[in-house]
Structures are given as structure tokens and as C-alpha cells.
Design a protein around this motif. Structure first.
Motif, PDB file in Angstrom:
ATOM      1  N   SER B 289       0.854  -1.176   0.000  1.00  0.00           N
ATOM      2  CA  SER B 289       0.000   0.000   0.000  1.00  0.00           C
ATOM      3  C   SER B 289       0.894   1.230   0.000  1.00  0.00           C
ATOM      4  N   ARG B 290       0.347   2.313  -0.512  1.00  0.00           N
ATOM      5  CA  ARG B 290       1.151   3.492  -0.742  1.00  0.00           C
ATOM      6  C   ARG B 290       0.395   4.701  -0.213  1.00  0.00           C
ATOM      7  N   PHE B 291       1.071   5.508   0.535  1.00  0.00           N
ATOM      8  CA  PHE B 291       0.450   6.699   1.103  1.00  0.00           C
ATOM      9  C   PHE B 291       0.715   7.894   0.192  1.00  0.00           C
ATOM     10  N   HIS B 292      -0.343   8.566  -0.218  1.00  0.00           N
ATOM     11  CA  HIS B 292      -0.188   9.800  -0.999  1.00  0.00           C
ATOM     12  C   HIS B 292      -0.492  10.963  -0.068  1.00  0.00           C
ATOM     13  N   GLU B 293       0.537  11.657   0.313  1.00  0.00           N
ATOM     14  CA  GLU B 293       0.343  12.795   1.204  1.00  0.00           C
ATOM     15  C   GLU B 293      -0.089  13.998   0.362  1.00  0.00           C
ATOM     16  N   ALA B 294      -0.982  14.802   0.913  1.00  0.00           N
ATOM     17  CA  ALA B 294      -1.486  15.920   0.118  1.00  0.00           C
ATOM     18  C   ALA B 294      -1.852  17.102   0.999  1.00  0.00           C
ATOM     19  N   GLY B 295      -1.658  18.294   0.470  1.00  0.00           N
ATOM     20  CA  GLY B 295      -2.049  19.511   1.172  1.00  0.00           C
ATOM     21  C   GLY B 295      -3.562  19.615   1.262  1.00  0.00           C
ATOM     22  N   ALA B 296      -4.233  19.168   0.203  1.00  0.00           N
ATOM     23  CA  ALA B 296      -5.699  19.162   0.182  1.00  0.00           C
ATOM     24  C   ALA B 296      -6.167  17.966  -0.624  1.00  0.00           C
ATOM     25  N   VAL B 297      -7.344  17.466  -0.271  1.00  0.00           N
ATOM     26  CA  VAL B 297      -7.914  16.324  -0.998  1.00  0.00           C
ATOM     27  C   VAL B 297      -9.279  16.725  -1.533  1.00  0.00           C
ATOM     28  N   LEU B 298      -9.521  16.437  -2.809  1.00  0.00           N
ATOM     29  CA  LEU B 298     -10.828  16.672  -3.404  1.00  0.00           C
ATOM     30  C   LEU B 298     -11.455  15.331  -3.755  1.00  0.00           C
ATOM     31  N   LEU B 299     -12.611  15.059  -3.191  1.00  0.00           N
ATOM     32  CA  LEU B 299     -13.332  13.832  -3.524  1.00  0.00           C
ATOM     33  C   LEU B 299     -14.207  14.081  -4.739  1.00  0.00           C
ATOM     34  N   ARG B 352     -23.365  16.925   2.081  1.00  0.00           N
ATOM     35  CA  ARG B 352     -23.661  18.362   2.169  1.00  0.00           C
ATOM     36  C   ARG B 352     -22.338  19.094   2.266  1.00  0.00           C
ATOM     37  N   VAL B 353     -22.212  20.197   1.574  1.00  0.00           N
ATOM     38  CA  VAL B 353     -20.958  20.961   1.605  1.00  0.00           C
ATOM     39  C   VAL B 353     -21.244  22.429   1.870  1.00  0.00           C
ATOM     40  N   ASP B 354     -20.174  23.158   2.207  1.00  0.00           N
ATOM     41  CA  ASP B 354     -20.327  24.607   2.356  1.00  0.00           C
ATOM     42  C   ASP B 354     -20.019  25.276   1.005  1.00  0.00           C
ATOM     43  N   ARG B 355     -19.939  26.588   0.992  1.00  0.00           N
ATOM     44  CA  ARG B 355     -19.708  27.309  -0.271  1.00  0.00           C
ATOM     45  C   ARG B 355     -18.343  27.008  -0.880  1.00  0.00           C
ATOM     46  N   HIS B 356     -17.423  26.542  -0.044  1.00  0.00           N
ATOM     47  CA  HIS B 356     -16.088  26.182  -0.556  1.00  0.00           C
ATOM     48  C   HIS B 356     -16.008  24.708  -0.910  1.00  0.00           C
ATOM     49  N   MET B 357     -17.134  24.033  -0.898  1.00  0.00           N
ATOM     50  CA  MET B 357     -17.219  22.610  -1.250  1.00  0.00           C
ATOM     51  C   MET B 357     -16.561  21.713  -0.203  1.00  0.00           C
ATOM     52  N   ARG B 358     -16.542  22.177   1.035  1.00  0.00           N
ATOM     53  CA  ARG B 358     -16.035  21.316   2.119  1.00  0.00           C
ATOM     54  C   ARG B 358     -17.202  20.571   2.762  1.00  0.00           C
ATOM     55  N   LEU B 371     -10.409  19.246   3.204  1.00  0.00           N
ATOM     56  CA  LEU B 371     -11.067  18.205   2.417  1.00  0.00           C
ATOM     57  C   LEU B 371     -12.242  18.810   1.659  1.00  0.00           C
ATOM     58  N   TYR B 372     -12.309  18.502   0.361  1.00  0.00           N
ATOM     59  CA  TYR B 372     -13.326  19.087  -0.511  1.00  0.00           C
ATOM     60  C   TYR B 372     -14.052  17.973  -1.247  1.00  0.00           C
ATOM     61  N   ALA B 373     -15.252  18.273  -1.740  1.00  0.00           N
ATOM     62  CA  ALA B 373     -15.994  17.273  -2.521  1.00  0.00           C
ATOM     63  C   ALA B 373     -16.731  17.994  -3.639  1.00  0.00           C
ATOM     64  N   ALA B 374     -16.870  17.320  -4.757  1.00  0.00           N
ATOM     65  CA  ALA B 374     -17.539  17.941  -5.898  1.00  0.00           C
ATOM     66  C   ALA B 374     -18.200  16.880  -6.769  1.00  0.00           C
ATOM     67  N   GLY B 375     -19.082  17.354  -7.659  1.00  0.00           N
ATOM     68  CA  GLY B 375     -19.701  16.461  -8.641  1.00  0.00           C
ATOM     69  C   GLY B 375     -20.891  15.697  -8.105  1.00  0.00           C
TER      70      GLY B 375
END
Lengths: 406, 406
Positions: B289-299, B352-358, B371-375
Motif C-alpha cells: 500500500s502506498r500513502f499519498h500525502e497531500a495539502g488538500a484532498v478533493l473527492l 452536504r458541503v459549504d460554499r467552498h465545497m467542504r 477536504l473538498y468534494a464535488a460532482g
């Protein structure tokens, strides 16, 4: 343990794999990965003969499994179905021969001048095609005349080194058959790059990974090869020494196919898998800081980068590309083709050669249209195949990196 | 470390990746496989309900993704999308009155906002009489079926014609992609046009299944019109859908060229970090398994079909990567409206998200800061009846990228 045939039930028949399959795009003899895989699996009764052999057109590039959004192990199902067919119907002598890469290497090495000359002689190739079905145009590597191991004896070790120099990472180089018998230069370059990045390189005992046997559906032979290889590499894996190589297909076989396709299990196989790395995967993760600190010499040229299918199946993205893009004046464009077509021994076969060439044609056309000076790709059989059909040099990315590091 | 890690490679994920990479962010896309774009009609639906969105948007419930994103952001997202496709020589056009009325393979009318030129020319407000053409041996488009429904709707269908396709596969069922590969070859286009021209004599306009090339489709389409000397329009067919594939390839390629790393074929498991931040995701890659570290994640993992949501027999709906709270009805019996074509309650399930898609928790506060989500993963829209799926994908991806990069 992964049981590929059980994942057939996850298939929605969405055809995402069919649309990505480069063989289905090249020939209507192949019904496509979904049709011969999750769909045909329903007709493969455990105790009755298999009804259909069209799965034999699958080149095992693996793109279907990678693109499937529903976790169907399409390529693994197909590779296993091919093995069952061969078990039932037998394999041609040709397939038994070309899959035994160790034997071919060992036999040809002492006879290198004659072997190399013969393999480049038209009548010989004509006879080979007529008698055993190896296509007369299929590219063949040239024997180096000795083994890489014999040349690099000072790097060879029998067991993991006892004392550990904490300042240097010890790396076990898996050179594979192609470097051992044909491409010594690539092996030397890889050692030089790893050493420049601060590693101590050793050559552990090893044998053919068995991929050619697996792709030729000779699972019994492939398993025997796999077990031998695991036994030889296990002490190094146990000592926590990463096993790194340039033959990306061999490494993927060790990492993944021993378990998922050949069905081997147990601590030994898992340990070796967990310590196996493609060279660019390794240097971009474990040696990241050193690599980031390097400055590169300009390499004024245009290159097409075709990530080998097997590299893409490591599931690590394309670690090569960002490194290549750091090299000044090297213009790298990405290949548009899913696969170059060669697919190991697939393109060597008389009946598959034309289909294989058709599979790679988008890449060959792109190289011509773009005016590439050379092509970059990982897997050796891809490089030989691409060089043949583009008439351009085809380099392993580590070779390009080496030139830029001088 | 990646500055933005996108989970999912459908329209939302790829569009977000392109936007972020073009603004200089280092972006990695991790996806289970290729996204559902390949199953879509390849158009951009924004809003088909009456009254138009510009008038409705302020009256939508504040949980609706459009209400959260706002009309200005939608216009900016659509403009950014159209720019990407225009640069790729696959321009999208809007209808003269904001909506395009396009015929489907069943003969119904698909209301959409933006379509590639070849589909947009089928706009049914254009009263030029047309003939529908089927292609011999291609089972995914029955012109007689489409023609009878369109005729009933009062549209000027002049009849149907069957066109043979020289060079089309005969040895197995043909997919739309098989025909599209043919049209990618200049020699085939010439040959096909020669056979078709006399058969289309007298037609003023011809609708045919969307198979006119995968690679340089606008050029192919314009060339075919010129060779045949009459206006054409394409109608999308069953998966593998050629217009969906074209768009998927353009976006994937644009992302790769912008430096995005795409890791295909791996499900992701989210890793929470200290306090209110996520650290990245873990993927099961070959061997380890491999860890992808990220400043932000978008689902951008989509709904149930996309694998972003999972349902359980006891009426729970799970978000699959971070196990985020999902807005849904706990009583499974109320998920489905027996009137198939009416609004389905499950359509509005999601995050459910806020205006910034969080994503928001049940208490209405953000779950994680980065953490963000879209679509299609987002709650609050009835995408089918609103005709809003792609518009929501684009604008929420756009807003999330704006929020991440500031």
C-alpha cells in the motif's frame, strides 16, 4: 488472496475496458476484454472443456484491469483462462522455447557471434518462421557474449551484507535476463545512477522472474521459476534491502502476478513483493531529496515517452515523467498509445505479429509526425519492438537520466 | 507532497485536476478506474427545468450545489471548460436560446446546454428536414425506432437509410468504438464517403450514430460533411459512447500534459490527520500500500454508480473514502419512487458541503479544513429531472479548486 474469477460478478458490462483495449481496436479476431473475460467466465465450467479460444488474442497488457472502475480483475481472469486452455489443448513448441528466457540466454551467450549473425540472416529467420512460427521480422536482441554477472563479479553477493553503513542505502539490483544476456550497458548505467544517488549496489543471486512463461500460459513452469526466484531473493527482502530493477515487467510480476495471477501465497512471496521496486518508483520515493537536489545537463532533443503498460500497472502513476521534464532542453511528449503492441513475446509470434504492429501504430505514427529523435520506454521488449518499428533509438529512461547527470 | 490530490477521474475529477495544474499546483489524481464519462452522451447538461436557471438559482434550496456555487461561478466554470475543449480542437457550442434540443438514439429529445459541434448540429429547433442513417451490422442504433418517435413529436424526419461501412468488422459484434477507429483513418473516410454519397442523394441533412472518429473528431466530422456535401449530425449511442470517450481522452490528456500524475486502477482509503485536517489517502498498489500525502484532498468519486457512495441492506449510505456523513433517508423503503420517471428520493442523497465545497457534518460545521468534494457525490440535486449533472460537476469542481488555491 486475490481470486480474479470471483471479481467477474462485479462487472456491469459498461465496456470501459473494451474501449481501452488496444488489441480489440486492432483486430476483430479479439472480441474484447469484457467479452472474453467477465462475460465468458460464465461459460467456463470447472470440469468441462472450455468452449472458446478467442481469449488467446489477449496480449496481457493489463490496461483492462487498470481502467475498470468496478474492481474487476479482467486481465488476470483472461491470463488464467489462457492457462486453462493451454492445459487442455497443449502449447506449441515455439511457446515453450521463447518463454524459457534463461535457457535461451545461457545457450546463446557462448555462441554470441554466430547466434547474432544467424538471427540477422534472412534465410535463417525464414526457416524459423516456417518451422516454429517466430515471425521473420520480429526484433531480436543481440547477445553480449558474456553475462552481466560475470562482468560485474565484484558486485555479486551470496547473502545480504552483514555490516550496515547507515549513511548509504543498500540496493539489491534485479537485472533480469535481458540485462544479464543482452544489455550490459543498461545495467552499468543503472548501477552508476544509483551510486551517484548515494546507494550501495549489490547483485543478489536471482533467476528469470517467469513472466514469459506466465504470458505463454505455462503456469507450472512459471510457478517453479517464481518459487526459485523468491527463495533466492528472500534473505535480502528479510534484511529490509529493497530489490530494484529496470525490467519493469519482471518487477511487476514479482510484486503482483506471483500472487494475483499465479496464485502463490505465503509470507515469503509477500515479503519479496513488498520489497520490490521499479527503479524510477524507487528513486522518486526513497531517494527523493537527493534526486531533487541534482542539476541536470541539457539534452537538446525531442523524445516521445511511452510508459510501458507494465509500469502503469505498478499503480504508482508515471514517476518517470516529472524527472524527465526537469532535464533542460529535452522536449518530452507523451505517447498516445495504450500499448506499443510488442507485449513481451506476443509480437514475436507469426500469427500475432501483424496485430501487434497495428496495436503500436498510433505510437509509431506519432513518433514520425512529431519528429522524435528517440523514444523512451521502460520494458526491454517494448524498446526492441518500438526501435524496430520507428527506426529510432529506444532508450530506458534511466539511460536518459544518466546522460543528463554527467 | 502533492498540493492537491483528486480522488476520481470522471468529468469532475479531471476538470478539477486540469484547472489546478494550470494554475501551477502539483496535482495527483487517484482513481479506481476510468470515470463514467465514458458512459455519458458527452454533452454538458446545465439546467433543463423551467424557468431558466438564471431566474431560479436564487430560489433553490440552500443545499443545492448551484445555490452554493452561485451563477457567476457557473459561468466561469463553463467558460473554462469550453476553453479547454476548444484548445483541443473539439469545440463545444451553446444553443441559440441557451438550450440545445438533441435527438437521442431512442428518438426522445435531450435538452442540453453545450454540445460538441457534431452533436449540436442536430438541434431540433432547426427545421431542415433530415434522414436518419443506420450503419450495417451496428446493433446499437436503430434509425426506424428513433425516426418513428421523432416523427410523432412533429419533427421533420424524411425517412431512414442503411449505410454499409466498408472495412467494418464482420467477425464479431461491432462497438461504436470499432467504427470510430475506422473514421480516424483518412483512407477509410475517403472510401466510406464514396460509398455513402450516392445513397444519400437528395437528403438535406443526415443524422447518424456518433462514430465519426475518436482522435481528431471535429476535423473528421467537417471532412465527412464536405465529402458528402450535406450537413450531418451525430447521435450518441450506448456505451462505449464515442462522444463521452472523446471528452474523457481530451481531459485526461490535457491533465497529463499539464503535469498531473494519474494513478489508475486503485481504490483509495482516506487518512485523517491531526485535528481538523486530512493527511492524504492510502491506495493498495502492486506489492504494497502506498500513502499519498497531500495539502488538500478533493473527492470526485461520484454517486453509487461511480463508487463514491455505498448502500447497505439496512438502509445506510456510506461515503467510501473518508466515511463522511451522508445526507439520506434511513428508511430504505422511502428511497425509491415507484413512478420510475418521476423524481427519485435517492437522487438527492450525498454529501452536504459549504460554499467552498467542504463536506459538512450533521451539525452543519465543516468536517475537515482541507477536504473538498464535488460532482455527483454532492447532495441536494435531482440531476436527471433538472438536467444538471455536468453543470454541477463543472461548477463544484471549479469552486473547490478556487477554494484550495485561493
Amino acid at each position: 488472496m486475490i481470486q480474479p474469477n470471483l471479481t467477474a460478478d462485479l462487472c456491469l458490462k459498461c465496456n470501459i475496458c473494451t474501449a481501452a483495449c488496444p488489441v480489440a481496436a486492432a483486430t476483430d479476431l479479439f472480441p474484447g476484454p469484457k467479452a472474453v473475460g467477465p462475460q465468458a467466465e460464465r461459460y467456463r465450467h470447472p470440469r468441462l472443456p472450455l468452449p472458446d479460444a478467442s481469449v488467446m488474442w489477449c496480449s496481457a497488457c493489463g490496461v483492462c484491469s487498470r481502467v475498470c472502475p468496478h474492481d474487476v480483475k479482467v486481465a488476470e481472469i483472461n491470463t488464467q483462462a489462457k492457462a486453462r486452455l493451454v492445459e487442455e489443448r497443449g502449447a506449441p513448441l515455439r511457446d515453450r522455447l521463447i518463454s524459457n528466457t534463461e535457457l535461451i540466454g545461457r545457450l546463446g551467450t557462448p555462441l554470441a557471434p554466430i547466434a547474432n549473425l544467424s538471427l540477422r540472416t534472412r534465410p535463417v529467420r525464414w526457416i524459423m518462421e516456417k518451422t516454429i512460427g517466430i515471425h521473420r521480422e520480429a526484433p531480436m536482441p543481440a547477445y553480449a557474449g558474456s553475462t552481466f554477472r560475470a562482468r560485474m563479479r565484484r558486485y555479486c553477493v551470496e547473502k545480504p551484507p552483514e555490516q550496515n553503513d547507515a549513511s548509504r542505502v543498500t540496493v539489491a539490483f534485479f537485472h533480469g535476463c535481458s540485462t544479464n544476456y543482452y544489455e550490459h550497458e543498461l545495467g552499468r548505467i543503472t548501477i552508476a545512477v544509483l551510486e551517484k544517488l548515494g546507494c550501495r549496489v549489490i547483485l543478489p543471486p536471482q533467476t528469470c522472474c517467469g513472466l514469459a512463461m506466465q504470458s505463454n500460459s505455462l503456469f507450472e513452469d512459471a510457478r517453479r521459476q517464481a518459487q526459485q526466484n523468491v527463495a533466492l531473493l528472500l534473505p535480502f527482502a528479510e534484511a529490509g534491502i529493497p530489490i530494484v530493477g529496470t525490467s519493469t515487467s519482471c518487477l511487476l510480476t514479482m510484486k503482483y502476478d506471483y500472487q494475483a495471477t499465479l496464485g502463490l501465497s505465503g509470507r515469503e512471496v509477500e515479503l519479496v513483493a513488498a520489497q520490490t521496486f521499479d527503479v524510477f518508483e524507487f528513486i522518486t520515493t526513497r531517494l527523493r531529496e537527493t534526486l531533487d537536489g541534482l542539476t541536470f545537463e541539457p539534452l537538446a532533443s525531442r523524445a516521445i515517452y511511452h510508459a510501458s503498460c507494465k509500469l502503469r500497472s505498478h499503480d504508482v502513476g508515471v514517476p518517470t515523467l516529472p524527472v524527465l521534464r526537469r532535464i533542460p532542453q529535452l522536449e518530452v511528449t507523451l505517447s498516445e498509445a495504450e500499448c506499443c503492441g510488442g507485449a513481451g513475446t506476443y509480437g514475436m509470434k507469426r500469427e500475432k505479429y501483424d496485430v501487434a504492429r497495428q496495436v503500436g501504430s498510433p505510437l509509431f505514427e506519432q513518433a514520425r509526425e512529431w519528429g522524435a529523435d528517440f523514444v523512451i520506454s521502460e520494458s526491454e521488449t517494448c524498446r526492441w519492438w518500438i526501435a524496430k518499428h520507428t527506426r529510432l533509438p529506444a532508450l530506458h529512461p534511466i539511460g536518459v537520466l544518466y546522460r543528463a547527470m554527467k | 507532497m502533492t498540493s492537491l490530490l483528486v480522488v476520481g477521474a470522471g468529468l469532475t475529477g479531471l476538470f478539477a485536476a486540469v484547472l489546478a495544474a494550470r494554475r501551477g499546483a502539483s496535482v495527483t489524481v487517484v482513481a479506481r478506474g476510468r470515470g463514467n464519462l465514458e458512459l455519458s452522451h458527452g454533452c454538458i447538461d446545465v439546467w433543463k427545468a423551467d424557468p431558466p436557471l438564471a431566474q431560479t438559482i436564487n430560489h433553490l434550496p440552500d443545499t443545492h450545489p448551484y445555490a452554493l456555487a452561485g451563477f457567476e461561478a457557473l459561468e466561469a466554470a463553463l467558460a473554462a471548460f469550453c476553453q479547454i475543449t476548444t484548445e483541443a480542437d473539439y469545440p463545444f457550442t451553446a444553443g441559440p436560446e441557451d438550450s440545445l434540443l438533441l435527438p437521442t438514439a431512442l428518438g426522445t429529445i435531450h435538452v442540453t446546454a453545450y454540445a460538441p459541434l457534431s452533436l449540436a448540429q442536430g438541434h431540433m429547433a432547426d427545421k431542415t428536414p433530415f434522414v436518419l442513417a443506420g450503419l450495417s451490422g451496428f446493433r446499437d442504433f436503430y434509425p426506424a425506432l428513433a425516426a418513428s418517435s421523432l416523427k410523432r413529436a412533429g419533427l421533420p424526419v424524411e425517412g431512414t437509410v442503411e449505410l454499409p461501412v466498408p472495412g467494418a468488422p464482420l467477425r464479431r459484434d461491432g462497438y461504436a468504438t470499432d467504427l470510430a477507429y475506422l473514421f480516424d483513418r483518412p483512407a477509410s473516410r475517403q472510401q466510406i464517403a464514396r460509398v455513402w454519397k450516392p445513397l444519400l442523394a437528395g437528403a438535406k441533412r443526415v443524422g447518424l450514430p456518433a462514430v465519426l472518429g475518436l482522435r481528431q473528431s471535429s476535423a473528421v466530422f467537417l471532412e465527412m460533411q464536405e465529402r458528402l456535401g450535406l450537413p450531418l449530425f451525430e447521435i450518441p449511442t450506448l456505451p462505449p459512447s464515442v462522444p463521452g470517450l472523446r471528452l474523457e481522452r481530451i481531459l485526461r490528456r490535457t491533465a497529463l500534459n499539464a503535469g498531473v500524475q494519474i494513478v489508475e486502477g486503485v481504490p483509495a482509503v482516506g487518512q485523517a490527520g491531526e485535528g481538523s485536517r486530512v493527511r492524504g489517502v492510502v491506495v493498495e498498489s502492486a506489492g504494497r500500500s502506498r500513502f499519498h500525502e497531500a495539502g488538500a484532498v478533493l473527492l470526485a468519486t461520484g454517486d453509487v454508480l461511480g463508487g463514491g457512495l455505498e448502500t447497505t441492506p439496512d438502509g445506510r449510505v456510506r461515503e467510501t473514502v473518508f466515511d463522511l456523513p451522508v445526507l439520506h433517508d434511513g428508511d430504505r423503503a422511502r428511497w425509491i419512487n415507484p413512478a420510475l420517471l418521476d423524481e427519485q428520493p435517492f437522487e438527492r442523497f450525498g454529501l452536504r458541503v459549504d460554499r467552498h465545497m467542504r463536506p459538512l457534518g450533521m451539525d452543519g460545521t465543516t468536517v475537515y479544513d482541507n477536504l473538498y468534494a464535488a460532482g455527483s457525490l454532492l447532495a441536494g440535486a435531482d440531476r436527471i429531472n433538472e438536467g444538471s449533472r455536468q453543470g454541477i460537476a463543472l461548477v463544484t469542481a471549479f469552486c473547490a479548486v478556487e477554494a484550495v488555491l485561493g
